[in-house]
Write an enzyme that holds these catalytic residues in place. Structure first.
Site, short mmCIF file in Angstrom:
data_model
loop_
_atom_site.label_atom_id
_atom_site.label_comp_id
_atom_site.label_asym_id
_atom_site.label_seq_id
_atom_site.Cartn_x
_atom_site.Cartn_y
_atom_site.Cartn_z
CG LEU A 2 8.10 -45.35 -40.52
CD1 LEU A 2 7.05 -45.70 -40.06
CD2 LEU A 2 8.42 -44.80 -41.76
N GLY A 3 11.32 -42.54 -37.25
CA GLY A 3 11.80 -41.42 -36.58
C GLY A 3 11.91 -42.01 -34.73
N GLY A 30 12.67 -39.90 -31.04
CA GLY A 30 12.52 -39.20 -30.33
C GLY A 30 13.36 -39.96 -28.63
CB THR A 75 7.92 -44.25 -35.11
OG1 THR A 75 7.15 -43.81 -33.93
CG2 THR A 75 6.40 -45.08 -35.77
CE LYS A 90 2.66 -43.64 -33.27
NZ LYS A 90 3.64 -43.22 -34.09
CG ASP A 93 1.46 -34.13 -32.45
OD1 ASP A 93 2.09 -32.73 -32.79
OD2 ASP A 93 2.47 -35.04 -32.47
#
Length: 323
Positions: A17-18, A20, A25, A42, A140
């Site tokens: 999903l993501g 960094g 994730t 995560k 966030d």
């Protein structure tokens, strides 16, 4: 690639999903679950792998888990389903919320009505009040981290930036402040958050920016700002009720000391905000006051009419006699 891998003998990774600097994730399937098997995982892997650093990471991870479990008691906050460590990597397992994020309802020059924005503020601030009551800063808040749950249309707050928080705490503990990562998103981050000194009021700024985005249809990062103060210039883009405008200006004030200090304070101010001071359908006190005024005007007019007729019929009658 971890796609297809099963973690902790339970969670089968379906997609990324993501990713960094601080972690990744994934969307996964809980193969032991009888229903609602989709979940969000995560992953956090400390940069330093020495025993002391790993112990520190484990401590910080456990502390974050405790906070997330408390917040997850609310049905408007993404629930923490589980957590585990596998090798030198740490994992958080969150419930998957079926629905679309708020970003799908904003933008493309769509403009919400003032009443819709007030309702949106009320719902988000009520959720955030639960968070702030635990002295937790989300850091966030943005449209993509607010999901409108498909089953009932309720807004759900997700992604507390836990992995980034652990990463930053590790970096600070090791004196590597240059590795510290600001938590937040451009346009929704107030000045103090950019300086990695977030306050509860930092979340209020982000919520205010979402409201302004809804009203104007302009993304926060595209809104003009004063160079000397970093104040958002949005009022000239749309005609808006003065009471609501003042409330939003306070929410997005660059100086956090002049903002509402928490969600509870902002929510209290919102409850006292009347759009245009207009008479509401069931505002009985205002209705009675208006009817009383009308009655007084009509009564005075009737008295004057009777007085005038009496004087015309008997010019010698004094005013005192008529009264």
């Amino acid at each position: 690639m971890m796609i297809g891998t099963t973690l902790n003998k339970r969670y089968r990774i379906q997609s990324l999903l993501g990713s960094g600097r601080c972690g990744k994730t994934y969307l996964a399937q809980d193969i032991q679950a009888t229903k609602d098997s989709l979940c969000v995982i995560k992953q956090f892997e400390p940069l330093a792998k020495d025993p002391l650093s790993l112990r520190k990471a484990k401590y910080l991870f456990a502390r974050e888990v405790k906070v997330l479990k408390i917040l997850g008691r609310s049905d408007r906050i993404s629930d923490l389903l589980g957590h585990f460590q596998q090798g030198e990597q740490f994992y958080l397992v969150h419930s998957y919320i079926e629905g679309e994020d708020l970003g799908q309802e904003l933008g493309s020059n769509k403009r919400w009505t003032e009443s819709q924005v007030v309702a949106l503020l009320r719902e988000i601030l009520a959720i955030l009040e639960v968070v702030h009551n635990e002295r937790v800063i989300h850091q966030d808040i943005k449209p993509s981290n607010i999901i409108r749950r498909k089953s009932d249309g309720s807004l759900i707050l997700v992604d507390f930036g836990s992995i980034k928080k652990i990463y930053n705490q590790m970096a600070n503990a090791e004196g590597k402040t240059s590795l510290t990562v600001p938590i937040g998103t451009k346009g929704y981050m107030p000045p103090e958050q950019k300086s990695i000194k977030p306050q509860l009021a930092s979340d209020i700024y982000a919520v205010g920016m979402i409201a302004i985005y809804a009203l104007t249809g302009v993304k926060p990062e595209d809104l003009p700002r004063k160079q000397d103060t970093d104040t958002v210039q949005w009022r000239n883009l749309i005609q808006v009720d003065e009471n609501l405008a003042q409330l939003l200006d306070k929410m997005v004030c660059p100086d956090f000391r002049q903002r509402y200090s928490s969600a509870s304070e902002a929510l209290m101010a919102l409850r006292g905000c009347k759009l245009g001071g207009k008479l509401k359908l069931f505002d009985y006190s205002s209705l009675i006051a208006v009817l009383t005024l009308i009655a007084a005007i009509l009564g005075g007019s009737y008295h004057y009419h009777q007085l005038n007729n009496s004087v015309e019929e008997n010019p010698n009658t004094s005013y005192q006699q008529l009264n």
